[in-house]
Write a protein that holds these residues in place. Structure first.
Motif, PDB file in Angstrom:
ATOM      1  N   PRO A  95       0.761  -1.109   0.010  1.00 54.70           N
ATOM      2  CA  PRO A  95       0.139  -0.109  -0.253  1.00 54.70           C
ATOM      3  C   PRO A  95       0.834   1.151  -0.034  1.00 54.70           C
ATOM      4  N   ASP A  96       0.636   2.291  -0.962  1.00 56.22           N
ATOM      5  CA  ASP A  96       1.096   3.506  -0.828  1.00 56.22           C
ATOM      6  C   ASP A  96       0.882   4.332   0.382  1.00 56.22           C
ATOM      7  N   PHE A  97       1.616   5.084   0.667  1.00 50.39           N
ATOM      8  CA  PHE A  97       1.533   5.770   2.011  1.00 50.39           C
ATOM      9  C   PHE A  97       2.290   7.265   1.717  1.00 50.39           C
ATOM     10  N   GLU A  98       1.839   8.275   2.494  1.00 50.36           N
ATOM     11  CA  GLU A  98       2.751   9.400   2.667  1.00 50.36           C
ATOM     12  C   GLU A  98       2.523  10.002   4.054  1.00 50.36           C
ATOM     13  N   LEU A  99       3.741   9.973   4.698  1.00 50.79           N
ATOM     14  CA  LEU A  99       3.779  10.301   5.936  1.00 50.79           C
ATOM     15  C   LEU A  99       4.907  11.530   6.395  1.00 50.79           C
ATOM     16  N   PRO A 100       4.985  12.067   7.549  1.00 51.17           N
ATOM     17  CA  PRO A 100       5.700  13.169   7.731  1.00 51.17           C
ATOM     18  C   PRO A 100       7.131  12.505   8.323  1.00 51.17           C
ATOM     19  N   ASN A 101       8.221  13.046   7.982  1.00 51.32           N
ATOM     20  CA  ASN A 101       9.522  12.576   8.656  1.00 51.32           C
ATOM     21  C   ASN A 101       9.806  13.324   9.714  1.00 51.32           C
ATOM     22  N   ALA A 102      11.157  13.369  10.090  1.00 56.08           N
ATOM     23  CA  ALA A 102      11.437  13.854  11.333  1.00 56.08           C
ATOM     24  C   ALA A 102      11.433  15.558  11.309  1.00 56.08           C
ATOM     25  N   SER A 137      20.922  19.762  12.540  1.00 52.92           N
ATOM     26  CA  SER A 137      21.736  18.963  11.987  1.00 52.92           C
ATOM     27  C   SER A 137      21.650  17.301  12.270  1.00 52.92           C
ATOM     28  N   GLU A 138      21.109  16.921  13.302  1.00 56.88           N
ATOM     29  CA  GLU A 138      21.118  15.365  13.641  1.00 56.88           C
ATOM     30  C   GLU A 138      19.916  14.976  12.490  1.00 56.88           C
ATOM     31  N   LYS A 139      18.947  15.806  12.390  1.00 60.44           N
ATOM     32  CA  LYS A 139      17.756  15.355  11.391  1.00 60.44           C
ATOM     33  C   LYS A 139      18.316  15.079  10.104  1.00 60.44           C
ATOM     34  N   GLU A 140      19.257  16.202   9.465  1.00 63.43           N
ATOM     35  CA  GLU A 140      19.948  16.186   8.242  1.00 63.43           C
ATOM     36  C   GLU A 140      20.758  15.024   8.019  1.00 63.43           C
ATOM     37  N   THR A 141      21.415  14.488   9.157  1.00 60.04           N
ATOM     38  CA  THR A 141      22.355  13.560   8.724  1.00 60.04           C
ATOM     39  C   THR A 141      21.771  11.851   9.232  1.00 60.04           C
ATOM     40  N   LEU A 142      20.289  11.936   9.359  1.00 60.71           N
ATOM     41  CA  LEU A 142      19.818  10.625   9.402  1.00 60.71           C
ATOM     42  C   LEU A 142      20.086   9.785   8.251  1.00 60.71           C
ATOM     43  N   PRO A 143      20.618   8.608   8.310  1.00 60.85           N
ATOM     44  CA  PRO A 143      20.822   8.080   7.122  1.00 60.85           C
ATOM     45  C   PRO A 143      19.539   7.325   6.472  1.00 60.85           C
ATOM     46  N   PHE A 144      18.476   7.250   7.011  1.00 63.03           N
ATOM     47  CA  PHE A 144      17.207   6.854   6.733  1.00 63.03           C
ATOM     48  C   PHE A 144      16.074   7.701   7.219  1.00 63.03           C
ATOM     49  N   ALA A 145      15.061   7.638   6.551  1.00 68.68           N
ATOM     50  CA  ALA A 145      13.643   8.594   6.960  1.00 68.68           C
ATOM     51  C   ALA A 145      13.090   7.555   8.047  1.00 68.68           C
ATOM     52  N   VAL A 146      12.777   8.416   9.029  1.00 66.16           N
ATOM     53  CA  VAL A 146      12.188   8.022  10.101  1.00 66.16           C
ATOM     54  C   VAL A 146      10.734   8.698  10.084  1.00 66.16           C
ATOM     55  N   LEU A 147       9.619   8.017   9.959  1.00 67.78           N
ATOM     56  CA  LEU A 147       8.238   8.630   9.504  1.00 67.78           C
ATOM     57  C   LEU A 147       7.167   8.104  10.859  1.00 67.78           C
ATOM     58  N   SER A 148       6.350   9.210  10.908  1.00 65.49           N
ATOM     59  CA  SER A 148       5.267   9.098  11.686  1.00 65.49           C
ATOM     60  C   SER A 148       3.985   8.716  11.297  1.00 65.49           C
ATOM     61  N   ASP A 149       3.558   7.490  11.650  1.00 69.38           N
ATOM     62  CA  ASP A 149       2.389   7.031  11.521  1.00 69.38           C
ATOM     63  C   ASP A 149       1.265   7.002  12.576  1.00 69.38           C
ATOM     64  N   GLN A 150       0.631   8.360  12.810  1.00 65.69           N
ATOM     65  CA  GLN A 150      -0.144   8.525  13.813  1.00 65.69           C
ATOM     66  C   GLN A 150      -1.358   7.705  13.844  1.00 65.69           C
ATOM     67  N   ASP A 151      -1.737   6.883  15.066  1.00 63.92           N
ATOM     68  CA  ASP A 151      -2.659   6.224  15.403  1.00 63.92           C
ATOM     69  C   ASP A 151      -2.723   4.698  14.698  1.00 63.92           C
ATOM     70  N   ALA A 152      -1.245   4.611  13.760  1.00 65.14           N
ATOM     71  CA  ALA A 152      -0.844   3.150  13.315  1.00 65.14           C
ATOM     72  C   ALA A 152      -1.766   2.820  11.964  1.00 65.14           C
ATOM     73  N   LEU A 153      -2.221   4.050  11.475  1.00 68.69           N
ATOM     74  CA  LEU A 153      -3.280   3.811  10.201  1.00 68.69           C
ATOM     75  C   LEU A 153      -2.457   3.197   8.898  1.00 68.69           C
ATOM     76  N   VAL A 154      -1.197   3.410   8.730  1.00 67.89           N
ATOM     77  CA  VAL A 154      -0.670   2.855   7.640  1.00 67.89           C
ATOM     78  C   VAL A 154      -0.305   1.297   8.205  1.00 67.89           C
ATOM     79  N   ALA A 155       0.235   1.285   9.415  1.00 67.90           N
ATOM     80  CA  ALA A 155       0.422  -0.121   9.740  1.00 67.90           C
ATOM     81  C   ALA A 155      -1.113  -1.043   9.579  1.00 67.90           C
TER      82      ALA A 155
END
Length: 228
Positions: free
Chosen positions: A51-58, A123-141
């Motif tokens: 399933p496709d999704f669009e979620l906010p990153n850090a 600076s920490e957000k910019e150097t994250l080697p991968f995207a950490v996304l927020s799935d509020q209420d675990a809807l995408v899960a």
């Protein structure tokens, strides 16, 4: 030689078992019961379309699976939150494998119900080697079939023993968390490998993810279908 993720999580299990034997015995029974009820068996499987999704990153910026897939395969992993020691071991192990993922043309996204982490500096957000996304209420899960209602035993442990209040951390539903799960999705959006285990203490081994990506690349070179 560095320890495998399984060796690290086993050590964490033993550490907790020594500190709280009765609690861990109860968790063992709970996980066995969850397996009997086939929690996680409704997750999307190999050969199905992710399933496709669009979620906010850090940074609060939207990230969509379809746009990532336009660049190549994507590893999608669901985790409970940065308060979970097993999740932190997993994310650390995945971070160490990022050079291998990139060499195979893959990106990684890690998804949890937590709100975008405001504790990280710019600076920490910019150097994250991968995207950490927020799935509020675990809807995408839930769309991936890996959301479950956390049993009272675990909720009480979080509140009473660790002073964790999920409704605040997640800014929403405090009873729903993802079952830790990892999916490898090819450029066509098809799941070619997955690991789903209702026992939150067990995680996908990064080397197995690398092996799945290597097989995908070899199949692509040979003109073979992408399923593993």
């Amino acid at each position: 030689m560095s320890k495998s993720l399984r060796q690290q999580t086993d050590a964490q299990i033993e550490k907790t078992r020594q500190a709280k034997p009765e609690f861990m015995q109860a968790v063992d029974a709970l996980m066995e019961s969850a397996r009997e009820f086939q929690e996680g068996k409704k997750s999307i499987g190999v050969g199905e379309t992710a399933p496709d999704f669009e979620l906010p990153n850090a940074n609060g910026e939207p990230v969509s699976l379809s746009k990532l897939l336009a660049e190549g395969p994507v590893v999608v992993t669901f985790y409970r939150g940065d308060w979970c020691p097993y999740c932190n071991l997993e994310l650390r192990a995945l971070r160490e494998k990022m050079p291998d993922f990139r060499a195979l043309g893959a990106q990684l996204v890690a998804i949890s119900p937590q709100v975008p982490d405001q504790s990280l500096s710019s600076s920490e957000k910019e150097t994250l080697p991968f995207a950490v996304l927020s799935d509020q209420d675990a809807l995408v899960a839930a769309r991936y079939g890996v959301a479950w209602e956390v049993p009272a035993l675990l909720l009480e442990h979080m509140r009473n023993d660790r002073d964790l209040h999920l409704e605040r951390l997640n800014n929403g539903n405090g009873k729903i968390l993802p079952i830790p799960a990892t999916f490898v999705v090819d450029g066509n959006g098809q799941v070619i490998w997955q690991h789903v285990d209702v026992d939150y203490r067990t995680r996908a081994e990064p080397d197995d993810i690398v092996a799945a990506l290597e097989t995908l690349r070899e199949n692509s070179k040979g003109g073979v279908g992408s399923s593993i």
